[in-house]
Design a protein around this motif. Structure first.
Motif, mmCIF file in Angstrom:
data_model
loop_
_atom_site.group_PDB
_atom_site.id
_atom_site.type_symbol
_atom_site.label_atom_id
_atom_site.label_comp_id
_atom_site.label_asym_id
_atom_site.label_seq_id
_atom_site.Cartn_x
_atom_site.Cartn_y
_atom_site.Cartn_z
ATOM 1 N N ASN A 15 9.552 -8.157 11.276
ATOM 2 C CA ASN A 15 8.841 -8.736 10.139
ATOM 3 C C ASN A 15 7.475 -9.323 10.445
ATOM 4 N N GLY A 16 7.216 -9.625 11.700
ATOM 5 C CA GLY A 16 5.911 -10.164 12.032
ATOM 6 C C GLY A 16 4.979 -9.111 12.583
ATOM 7 N N GLU A 18 2.450 -5.917 12.615
ATOM 8 C CA GLU A 18 1.388 -5.386 11.758
ATOM 9 C C GLU A 18 1.760 -4.019 11.190
ATOM 10 N N PHE A 21 3.725 -4.581 8.147
ATOM 11 C CA PHE A 21 2.831 -4.973 7.058
ATOM 12 C C PHE A 21 2.136 -3.742 6.469
ATOM 13 N N ALA A 22 1.692 -2.873 7.352
ATOM 14 C CA ALA A 22 0.973 -1.673 6.895
ATOM 15 C C ALA A 22 1.878 -0.785 6.050
ATOM 16 N N TYR A 25 2.304 -2.460 2.743
ATOM 17 C CA TYR A 25 1.037 -2.379 2.002
ATOM 18 C C TYR A 25 0.838 -0.985 1.423
ATOM 19 N N ASN A 26 1.071 0.024 2.231
ATOM 20 C CA ASN A 26 0.883 1.396 1.753
ATOM 21 C C ASN A 26 1.834 1.737 0.612
ATOM 22 N N PHE A 54 -0.566 -10.303 -1.020
ATOM 23 C CA PHE A 54 -0.075 -9.674 0.203
ATOM 24 C C PHE A 54 -0.054 -10.661 1.371
ATOM 25 N N GLU A 55 -1.048 -11.524 1.432
ATOM 26 C CA GLU A 55 -1.020 -12.541 2.498
ATOM 27 C C GLU A 55 0.214 -13.413 2.361
ATOM 28 N N PHE A 58 3.269 -11.432 3.406
ATOM 29 C CA PHE A 58 3.419 -11.221 4.842
ATOM 30 C C PHE A 58 3.818 -12.509 5.560
ATOM 31 N N THR A 59 3.186 -13.608 5.166
ATOM 32 C CA THR A 59 3.518 -14.866 5.841
ATOM 33 C C THR A 59 4.916 -15.364 5.452
#
Lengths: 189, 124
Positions: A15-16, A18, A21-22, A25-26, A54-55, A58-59
């Protein structure tokens, strides 16, 4: 619920990461961006809010619990709260930024067709500004949240049948606004 | 309002949004026109400029520290804010309200009891 929308399966240990996240996001960018776009008129604010959502996502990813709700329900709950907060901070004084956005250009079309399509899309967004906040939220959740009428009813606190009524009336009104402007809907992309 | 007309529109709307390309002929001209508008809205939304997507991704990554993403504090807002803090994020699931500490559904054990004491899962 949300069975008809794509869902991501998250590895809690990644989960942390990148790359995670990508992937998220996609998969969800288009839906989140459009959801915000349908609810907020200022294009700069749309960009800011999308990135903030999104920030926040993600956090806060470590808190997501798949057994409680589908990922998209969690994501759009964050988005809803962020937009509510945005309007609260602005004192509910919304204004329409009617600038032309390059984001609203249909791809894969000849330049003249693309221009017509972009104009048509801009007309749709202008028409959206004539609807109330609740109507826009319901349309945004329906089109981009992937919510069923039952899901919408649950998160907005109105009945499922009333959700259908509002959705129908709002879409009908959008069409009437476009036609009153002499716009032929069949010209769109 | 014509209920059957509305229901027909909603059913077709769902089909278009969830990806059905051909929903068959629609006799009612008003509904057909509204559904054409729906197709246009979906098509328009699906064609966002990739530069916007990339620029926002870069902005988001610039905001996130290279390491220790998990330890990032989530910005706290004023008490009037509807923004979610860390603790709220644990509970936010499709708009479900938080339950009081220690309050659990006596039927299914869910801790997501509403403030009215109703369980969103087993509806007890």
């Amino acid at each position: 619920m949300f069975s008809q929308t794509e869902e991501i399966s998250l590895d809690p240990w990644a989960n942390g990461n990148e790359a995670t996240f990508a992937e998220i996001y996609n998969l969800y960018f288009t839906r989140v961006y459009n959801y915000v776009r349908y609810r907020v008129d200022d294009m700069h604010a749309v960009d800011d809010l999308t990135s903030e959502i999104f920030e926040k996502l993600f956090t806060g990813l470590k808190y997501y619990q798949p057994e409680k709700a589908p990922f998209s329900a969690w994501l759009f709950s964050i988005a809803r709260h962020r937009i509510t907060d945005y309007y609260r901070r602005r004192g509910r004084h919304s204004f329409a930024s009617l600038e032309v956005s390059a984001d609203l250009v249909c791809s894969g079309l000849a330049p003249d067709q693309s221009l017509i399509a972009a104009e048509m899309q801009q007309h749709i967004h202008k028409a959206l500004t004539s609807l109330g906040e609740r109507e826009r939220e319901i349309i945004a959740l329906k089109f981009w949240g992937g919510f069923t009428n039952r899901d919408i009813a649950r998160v907005t606190g109105i009945s499922e049948s009333n959700t259908g009524v509002i959705l129908y009336r709002s879409m009908r009104r959008l069409r009437q606004i476009l036609e009153s402007q002499g716009i032929n809907i069949n010209d769109g992309c | 309002m014509d209920v059957s007309k509305r229901d027909k529109f909603i059913a077709n709307l769902d089909q278009i949004i969830f990806g059905t390309v051909d929903i068959g002929p629609i006799e009612d001209q008003e509904i057909a026109s509204m559904l054409q508008m729906v197709r246009m809205m979906v098509a328009a939304g699906s064609n966002i400029n990739s530069q916007t997507k990339e620029a926002l991704w870069k902005r988001i990554m610039d905001q996130m520290p290279r390491q220790g993403v998990h330890s990032l504090p989530i910005r706290m807002q004023s008490s009037q804010s509807d923004e979610l803090d860390d603790e709220d994020l644990e509970y936010v699931a499709a708009g479900m309200p938080r339950s009081l500490p220690g309050e659990a559904c006596p039927v299914c054990g869910s801790t997501n009891m509403s403030s009215k004491g109703k369980c969103p899962f087993c509806k007890s």
